[in-house]
Write a protein that holds these residues in place. Structure first.
Motif, short mmCIF file in Angstrom:
data_model
loop_
_atom_site.label_atom_id
_atom_site.label_comp_id
_atom_site.label_asym_id
_atom_site.label_seq_id
_atom_site.Cartn_x
_atom_site.Cartn_y
_atom_site.Cartn_z
N LYS A 16 0.93 -1.35 0.00
CA LYS A 16 -0.01 0.06 -0.07
C LYS A 16 0.83 1.18 -0.06
N CYS A 17 1.98 1.28 0.70
CA CYS A 17 2.80 2.21 0.87
C CYS A 17 3.44 2.52 -0.51
N ALA A 18 3.90 1.78 -1.13
CA ALA A 18 4.65 1.69 -2.32
C ALA A 18 3.58 1.99 -3.56
N TYR A 19 2.18 1.79 -3.58
CA TYR A 19 1.34 2.03 -4.32
C TYR A 19 1.07 3.76 -4.26
N ASN A 20 1.00 4.01 -3.07
CA ASN A 20 0.96 5.58 -2.82
C ASN A 20 1.99 6.37 -3.43
N ILE A 21 3.24 5.66 -3.20
CA ILE A 21 4.37 6.48 -3.68
C ILE A 21 4.39 6.46 -5.35
N GLY A 22 3.97 5.53 -5.87
CA GLY A 22 3.89 5.39 -7.19
C GLY A 22 2.76 6.33 -8.02
N ILE A 23 1.95 6.43 -7.40
CA ILE A 23 0.80 7.15 -7.93
C ILE A 23 1.16 8.65 -7.79
N ALA A 24 1.59 8.96 -6.41
CA ALA A 24 2.14 10.50 -6.16
C ALA A 24 3.33 10.85 -7.02
N PHE A 25 3.94 9.95 -7.33
CA PHE A 25 5.29 10.35 -8.17
C PHE A 25 4.63 10.57 -9.54
N GLN A 26 3.87 9.81 -10.15
CA GLN A 26 3.35 9.94 -11.51
C GLN A 26 2.40 11.42 -11.53
N ILE A 27 1.45 11.71 -10.65
CA ILE A 27 1.00 12.75 -10.53
C ILE A 27 1.83 14.04 -10.47
N GLN A 28 2.75 13.96 -9.73
CA GLN A 28 3.92 14.97 -9.34
C GLN A 28 4.66 15.29 -10.80
N ASP A 29 4.77 13.83 -11.63
CA ASP A 29 5.29 14.07 -12.84
C ASP A 29 4.46 15.01 -13.93
N ASP A 30 3.00 14.72 -13.88
CA ASP A 30 2.33 15.58 -14.54
C ASP A 30 2.17 16.88 -14.22
N ILE A 31 2.20 17.25 -12.86
CA ILE A 31 2.36 18.59 -12.47
C ILE A 31 3.36 19.38 -13.12
N LEU A 32 4.79 18.60 -12.93
CA LEU A 32 6.08 19.41 -13.33
C LEU A 32 5.92 19.47 -14.93
N ASP A 33 5.15 18.74 -15.67
CA ASP A 33 5.23 19.03 -16.90
C ASP A 33 4.52 20.18 -17.36
N VAL A 34 3.65 20.85 -16.44
CA VAL A 34 2.85 22.00 -16.55
C VAL A 34 3.74 23.32 -15.64
N THR A 35 4.17 23.04 -14.68
CA THR A 35 4.69 23.98 -13.91
C THR A 35 6.27 24.12 -13.93
N GLY A 36 7.11 22.86 -14.39
CA GLY A 36 8.37 22.66 -14.21
C GLY A 36 9.34 23.76 -15.32
N ASP A 37 10.48 23.79 -14.77
CA ASP A 37 11.43 24.36 -15.47
C ASP A 37 12.10 23.27 -16.45
N SER A 38 12.24 23.46 -17.71
CA SER A 38 12.95 22.47 -18.73
C SER A 38 14.43 22.49 -18.53
N ARG A 39 15.01 23.50 -18.01
CA ARG A 39 16.57 23.17 -17.74
C ARG A 39 16.73 22.58 -16.37
N GLU A 40 15.69 22.58 -15.44
CA GLU A 40 15.88 22.06 -14.30
C GLU A 40 15.57 20.49 -14.38
N LEU A 41 14.54 20.27 -15.16
CA LEU A 41 13.87 18.87 -15.36
C LEU A 41 14.88 18.16 -16.21
N GLY A 42 15.66 18.84 -17.04
CA GLY A 42 16.46 18.16 -18.11
C GLY A 42 15.63 17.67 -19.44
N LYS A 43 14.44 18.09 -19.52
CA LYS A 43 13.57 17.62 -20.65
C LYS A 43 12.53 18.89 -20.98
N PRO A 44 12.03 18.64 -22.01
CA PRO A 44 10.89 19.59 -22.35
C PRO A 44 9.75 19.64 -21.56
N VAL A 45 9.16 20.72 -21.11
CA VAL A 45 7.87 20.75 -20.49
C VAL A 45 6.62 20.96 -21.40
#
Length: 314
Positions: A228-257
Motif C-alpha cells: 500500500k505504501c509503495a502504491y501511494n508512492i507510485g501514484i504520487a510520483f506520477q501525478i507530480q510528473d504530470d504537475i511538473l510537465d505544466v509548472t516545471g523548468d525545462s532546464r531543471e528537469l532536463g527535458k522539455p515541458v
C-alpha cells in the motif's frame, strides 16, 4: 536526518546499487558478444537506481540479514526497469509483416502493442511456472501460520511478486492500456488513468519494496502495508510528473515541458486541475509516511527519500 547526512546516505546507497549491478552484468564474450555489449550499454547508462535502493532500504528496515539474496533481486529489478525504457525508445525491429502465412502481431495491433504482447508472454511464462512453487508455500503457511517463510520460501515468494508486478497484471498491463488510450485518442476516465499509473509506474516500486520486505522475513500483514505504501508512492510520483510537465523548468528537469498538452495527453492535471492534483500528492505522501512510521526498524532515510522523490522539482 539533516540534508548532509541524507545526501551522504543516498550516495552510499547509489554506489552500492551500482556495484551490485556491475557484479551481475553479462560477460561480453562468445558469438553473442555484441548483444551483451548492447545490454551493458543500457544498464550502465546511469540513472537514480531508485528501485534497488528502495528494495535495499525496505530490506534493512524489516531486519534483513542475508544480503546475497536481496542483491540478486536488486540487480534483477533494475534490469527489468532498464528493458522497459529500452522498449519505450524502440522505433522498430525487423519490420516483418507476415509469419506462418498470416500477418504478424504488430501489423494487426500496432508495433508498440506487439512488443508489449511479447513482453507479457515472457513474463507470464515464468509467472505461471512459479505457481507450482506457490502451491508448496501455501501448504507450509497452512501448517505453520505464524512461522516466517524459510529462506527458499522467501525467494519463491519474492520471485512471484516480481513476475506479477512486471507482467501482464503489472507494468506491461499498464503500458498496454496506455498505448490503447493513446491510439484511440479519446478522453479517459479518472479510474482508467489511475489504473495506468498503478500498473505502469507503481507496480515496479511495489515489487522493489515488497521483495525487500519478503526477503527480510516480514509478516504477510507487513508486506501488505508495504504494498500500500509503495502504491501511494507510485501514484504520487506520477501525478507530480504530470504537475511538473505544466509548472516545471525545462532546464531543471532536463527535458522539455508541456509535452502532455502538446500531445493532447490526458493527465491527472487535465482531469482534476493543478490544485486538486497537488492536494492528492500531499495526501498520498502523508499516508505513505504514516505507514512507514508503523514499522519499528530504522527508516528515517527511507522516509525522507520517498518524500523527496514525491515532491521533487526535477
Amino acid at each position: 536526518m539533516d540534508t548532509r547526512e541524507f545526501e551522504s546516505r543516498l550516495k552510499e546507497d547509489t554506489e552500492r546499487a551500482e556495484a551490485v549491478l556491475a557484479r551481475f552484468l553479462p560477460k561480453e564474450t562468445g558469438c553473442q558478444a555484441g548483444l551483451m555489449e548492447a545490454m551493458n550499454y543500457s544498464l550502465i547508462a546511469g540513472g537514480k537506481r531508485l528501485r534497488p535502493i528502495l528494495m535495499w532500504e525496505t530490506y534493512r528496515m524489516c531486519g534483513g540479514g542475508r544480503d546475497r539474496d536481496v542483491e540478486c533481486f536488486m540487480a534483477a529489478i533494475e534490469m527489468i526497469h532498464t528493458y522497459s525504457l529500452v522498449h519505450d525508445d524502440l522505433p522498430a525491429m525487423d519490420n516483418d509483416r507476415y509469419r506462418r502465412g498470416r500477418e504478424t502481431t504488430w501489423c494487426v495491433y500496432g508495433d508498440a502493442m506487439g512488443i508489449l504482447a511479447g513482453d507479457a508472454l515472457l513474463n507470464y511464462a515464468f509467472e505461471t511456472a512459479l505457481g507450482a512453487g506457490n502451491n508448496y508455500l501455501g501448504k507450509a503457511e497452512q501448517e505453520f501460520p505464524e512461522a516466517a517463510l524459510s529462506g527458499a520460501g522467501r525467494v519463491w515468494s519474492a520471485l512471484s511478486v516480481l513476475a506479477v508486478k512486471a507482467g501482464a497484471r503489472g507494468m506491461i498491463g499498464g503500458q498496454a492500456v496506455d498505448v490503447t488510450a493513446e491510439k484511440l485518442q479519446s478522453d479517459i476516465t479518472e479510474r482508467e488513468l489511475v489504473f495506468i499509473h498503478e500498473h505502469k509506474t507503481a507496480a515496479l516500486i511495489q515489487a522493489a519494496m515488497m521483495i525487500g520486505a519478503i526477503l527480510a522475513g516480514a509478516s504477510g500483514s507487513q508486506v501488505a502495508e508495504i504494498e500500500k505504501c509503495a502504491y501511494n508512492i507510485g501514484i504520487a510520483f506520477q501525478i507530480q510528473d504530470d504537475i511538473l510537465d505544466v509548472t516545471g523548468d525545462s532546464r531543471e528537469l532536463g527535458k522539455p515541458v508541456g509535452s502532455d498538452a502538446q500531445n493532447h495527453k490526458q493527465t491527472y492535471v487535465t482531469l482534476k486541475g493543478l490544485e486538486a492534483a497537488g492536494s492528492q500528492v500531499e495526501a498520498l505522501s502523508r499516508e505513505a509516511a504514516a505507514i512507514l512510521d508503523g514499522f519499528e526498524g530504522e527508516h528515517a532515510f527511507l522516509k525522507q527519500l520517498i518524500l523527496n522523490l514525491i515532491h521533487r522539482r526535477k
